[in-house]
Write a protein that holds these residues in place. Structure first.
Motif, mmCIF file in Angstrom:
data_model
loop_
_atom_site.group_PDB
_atom_site.id
_atom_site.type_symbol
_atom_site.label_atom_id
_atom_site.label_comp_id
_atom_site.label_asym_id
_atom_site.label_seq_id
_atom_site.Cartn_x
_atom_site.Cartn_y
_atom_site.Cartn_z
ATOM 1 N N ALA A 77 0.829 -1.211 0.000
ATOM 2 C CA ALA A 77 0.000 0.000 0.000
ATOM 3 C C ALA A 77 0.863 1.261 0.000
ATOM 4 O O ALA A 77 0.510 2.263 -0.636
ATOM 5 C CB ALA A 77 -0.943 -0.002 1.199
ATOM 6 N N ASP A 78 2.002 1.202 0.677
ATOM 7 C CA ASP A 78 2.915 2.353 0.727
ATOM 8 C C ASP A 78 4.015 2.291 -0.320
ATOM 9 O O ASP A 78 4.725 3.274 -0.530
ATOM 10 C CB ASP A 78 3.560 2.450 2.111
ATOM 11 N N HIS A 79 4.176 1.144 -0.950
ATOM 12 C CA HIS A 79 5.233 0.939 -1.951
ATOM 13 C C HIS A 79 4.656 0.235 -3.182
ATOM 14 O O HIS A 79 5.070 -0.890 -3.508
ATOM 15 C CB HIS A 79 6.396 0.140 -1.354
ATOM 16 N N PRO A 80 3.724 0.889 -3.879
ATOM 17 C CA PRO A 80 3.080 0.245 -5.028
ATOM 18 C C PRO A 80 4.022 -0.022 -6.202
ATOM 19 O O PRO A 80 3.679 -0.774 -7.113
ATOM 20 C CB PRO A 80 1.973 1.226 -5.411
ATOM 21 N N ASP A 81 5.216 0.587 -6.163
ATOM 22 C CA ASP A 81 6.207 0.348 -7.214
ATOM 23 C C ASP A 81 6.800 -1.054 -7.127
ATOM 24 O O ASP A 81 7.378 -1.552 -8.090
ATOM 25 C CB ASP A 81 7.323 1.391 -7.133
ATOM 26 N N LEU A 82 6.645 -1.709 -5.980
ATOM 27 C CA LEU A 82 7.134 -3.077 -5.793
ATOM 28 C C LEU A 82 5.953 -4.023 -5.921
ATOM 29 O O LEU A 82 4.886 -3.780 -5.362
ATOM 30 C CB LEU A 82 7.769 -3.235 -4.405
ATOM 31 N N SER A 83 6.135 -5.120 -6.654
ATOM 32 C CA SER A 83 5.033 -6.064 -6.834
ATOM 33 C C SER A 83 4.709 -6.745 -5.506
ATOM 34 O O SER A 83 5.589 -6.954 -4.659
ATOM 35 C CB SER A 83 5.377 -7.106 -7.897
ATOM 36 N N LEU A 84 3.460 -7.094 -5.355
ATOM 37 C CA LEU A 84 3.009 -7.768 -4.135
ATOM 38 C C LEU A 84 3.741 -9.095 -3.949
ATOM 39 O O LEU A 84 4.160 -9.430 -2.835
ATOM 40 C CB LEU A 84 1.495 -7.981 -4.183
ATOM 41 N N ASP A 85 3.936 -9.843 -5.031
ATOM 42 C CA ASP A 85 4.650 -11.127 -4.948
ATOM 43 C C ASP A 85 6.082 -10.928 -4.462
ATOM 44 O O ASP A 85 6.585 -11.715 -3.647
ATOM 45 C CB ASP A 85 4.668 -11.842 -6.296
ATOM 46 N N LEU A 86 6.744 -9.889 -4.968
ATOM 47 C CA LEU A 86 8.127 -9.614 -4.558
ATOM 48 C C LEU A 86 8.173 -9.248 -3.078
ATOM 49 O O LEU A 86 9.006 -9.765 -2.327
ATOM 50 C CB LEU A 86 8.727 -8.491 -5.414
#
Length: 138
Positions: A77-86
């Protein structure tokens, strides 16, 4: 924070032909950089977190008790640039390799390792089921 001994052996460098630092740097990919950045982000956010391995919850500094997936979603939620899977994979890495309270005895660390291993195994089984393609019969 104390470190638990890493259960995995480092990859053997035997037979690797890295001619120089420049060759090594050239082989370093954007994906490697993104992965390391994600680990740093997750580790810094979980630095003050605690773990209830028996109940399989990460206890955040604000008192929230979240699962691995919920913790990954909170970070995402705070880092949408990173994929959820990662992010989720880095939360698992943090649990397996970084979380080790300095006050724990070796016996407590061993118990934590056993509980964490079971927790991560169950989490990965749930992920595998979630990612299986659905058939008309399922």
């Amino acid at each position: 924070m104390g470190k638990r001994p890493n259960k995995q052996q480092p990859p053997s460098l035997e037979g690797m032909a890295i001619e120089s630092f420049d060759d090594w740097m050239a082989s370093y990919s954007e994906a490697d950089e993104l992965s390391l950045g994600a680990l740093e982000t997750v580790s810094s956010l979980l630095k003050k977190a605690d773990v209830d391995a028996k109940r399989r919850k990460i206890i955040w500094e604000d008192g929230q008790r979240l699962s691995i997936t919920q913790s990954a979603e909170r970070i995402h939620a705070d880092h949408p640039d990173l994929s959820l899977d990662l992010i989720e994979s880095k939360v698992v890495s943090w649990l397996e390799m970084e979380f080790a309270p300095e006050t724990y005895s070796q016996e407590q660390l061993d118990e934590l390792d056993q509980l964490t291993e079971k927790w991560v195994d169950a989490h990965e089984r749930k992920l595998a089921k979630r990612k299986q393609p659905r058939t008309p019969d399922s």
